[in-house]
Design an enzyme around this catalytic site. Structure first.
Site, PDB file in Angstrom:
ATOM      1  N   ASP A  91     103.690   3.170-105.802  1.00 56.30           N
ATOM      2  CA  ASP A  91     102.098   3.537-105.905  1.00 56.30           C
ATOM      3  C   ASP A  91     102.523   4.963-105.776  1.00 56.30           C
ATOM      4  O   ASP A  91     103.219   5.477-104.462  1.00 56.30           O
ATOM      5  CB  ASP A  91     101.377   2.818-104.128  1.00 56.30           C
ATOM      6  CG  ASP A  91     101.173   1.759-104.242  1.00 56.30           C
ATOM      7  OD1 ASP A  91     101.363   0.911-105.416  1.00 56.30           O
ATOM      8  OD2 ASP A  91     100.281   1.494-103.156  1.00 56.30           O
ATOM      9  N   ASP A 129      89.615  -6.484-106.566  1.00 57.81           N
ATOM     10  CA  ASP A 129      90.111  -6.627-105.526  1.00 57.81           C
ATOM     11  C   ASP A 129      88.467  -6.915-104.443  1.00 57.81           C
ATOM     12  O   ASP A 129      87.765  -6.901-104.381  1.00 57.81           O
ATOM     13  CB  ASP A 129      90.330  -4.761-105.288  1.00 57.81           C
ATOM     14  CG  ASP A 129      91.627  -4.490-105.187  1.00 57.81           C
ATOM     15  OD1 ASP A 129      92.388  -5.251-105.672  1.00 57.81           O
ATOM     16  OD2 ASP A 129      91.553  -2.887-105.894  1.00 57.81           O
TER      17      ASP A 129
END
Length: 245
Positions: A13, A134
């Site tokens: 990330d 998500d």
């Protein structure tokens, strides 16, 4: 379904040019693990990582990719495929990232908010596109998880599978970064509902979690993204790759 491969995706990330992890997508709960994401990518490759998962956190927040330079340097420096998500909202963004050597782009928020764009990308690039779903309590969350929609994850997956989506990345937000194990039941349900390959994301904490998920490869569970557990040492990538490969 006969989908027998199961890929472990080590996650990087990127925020502010560094390799970080957030807890449940909270930008205020950040841990910096390394100042050099490229170094991390090479390390995961050397440990048996066969596909690198990159998230442009700055891009997710900005609504357009921000860390192109780092992403391009990683894609051109490793010998394994790279997939990238974070803020992809236009065809130009998708084309640019694919042009940088990225193997697969991940469409998240836009899959809910801009169906014309999503269907156009699927029609043009097919298997080079993964749809990131998500979910919070079964409903799709958008905009870096800051908002929750009224769309159910399984319904969205079925609709987009019909439009050409081959791969979904499913995150149960309640499990992300919490080191509590993945929601295997929800992941398998999404794979069965969509009839497509689903990559699990969020909550993978121990080798046992990967083994539990890979046991469902025939149901369409095609892999798992592992982030925090690799950085904390809870999962050894080389061991996991040799056990599951």
């Amino acid at each position: 379904m006969g989908m027998s491969s199961f890929i472990i995706y080590p996650a990087i990330d990127i925020r502010g040019g560094k390799c970080v992890r957030l807890v449940q997508g909270d930008y205020n709960q950040e841990t910096v693990y390394n100042d050099n994401p490229l170094e991390v990518a090479k390390s995961w490759e050397s440990q048996g990582g066969s596909f690198i998962h990159l998230v442009d956190l700055d891009g997710a927040k900005a609504g357009h990719p921000v860390n192109d330079e780092i992403i391009g340097s990683i894609a051109s420096s490793v010998n394994v495929p790279v997939q990238v998500g974070g803020g992809l909202r236009t065809l130009a963004d998708v084309e640019r990232l694919l042009g940088l050597g990225v193997s697969r782009v991940i469409i998240g928020t836009a899959a809910i908010e801009d169906r014309v764009f999503t269907e156009e990308v699927l029609g043009r690039y097919g298997d080079k596109v993964a749809i990131g779903i998500d979910a919070r309590n079964g409903y799709v969350a958008t905009r870096g998880w800051l908002e929750t929609s009224e769309v159910q994850a399984e319904v969205l997956a079925k609709e987009l599978a019909a439009k050409g989506a081959e791969t979904f990345i499913f995150t149960d937000i309640s499990r992300d970064g919490m080191m509590q194990g993945p929601n295997v039941e929800a992941i398998v349900a999404l794979a069965k509902a969509s009839g497509r390959s689903v990559i699990a994301s969020g909550g993978v904490t121990r080798l046992e979690d990967l083994l539990a998920l890979s046991a469902h490869r025939e149901d369409g569970v095609g892999g798992a993204i592992v982030g925090k557990a690799l950085y904390t040492g809870h999962i050894d990538l080389a061991e996991a790759a040799s056990r599951i490969g």
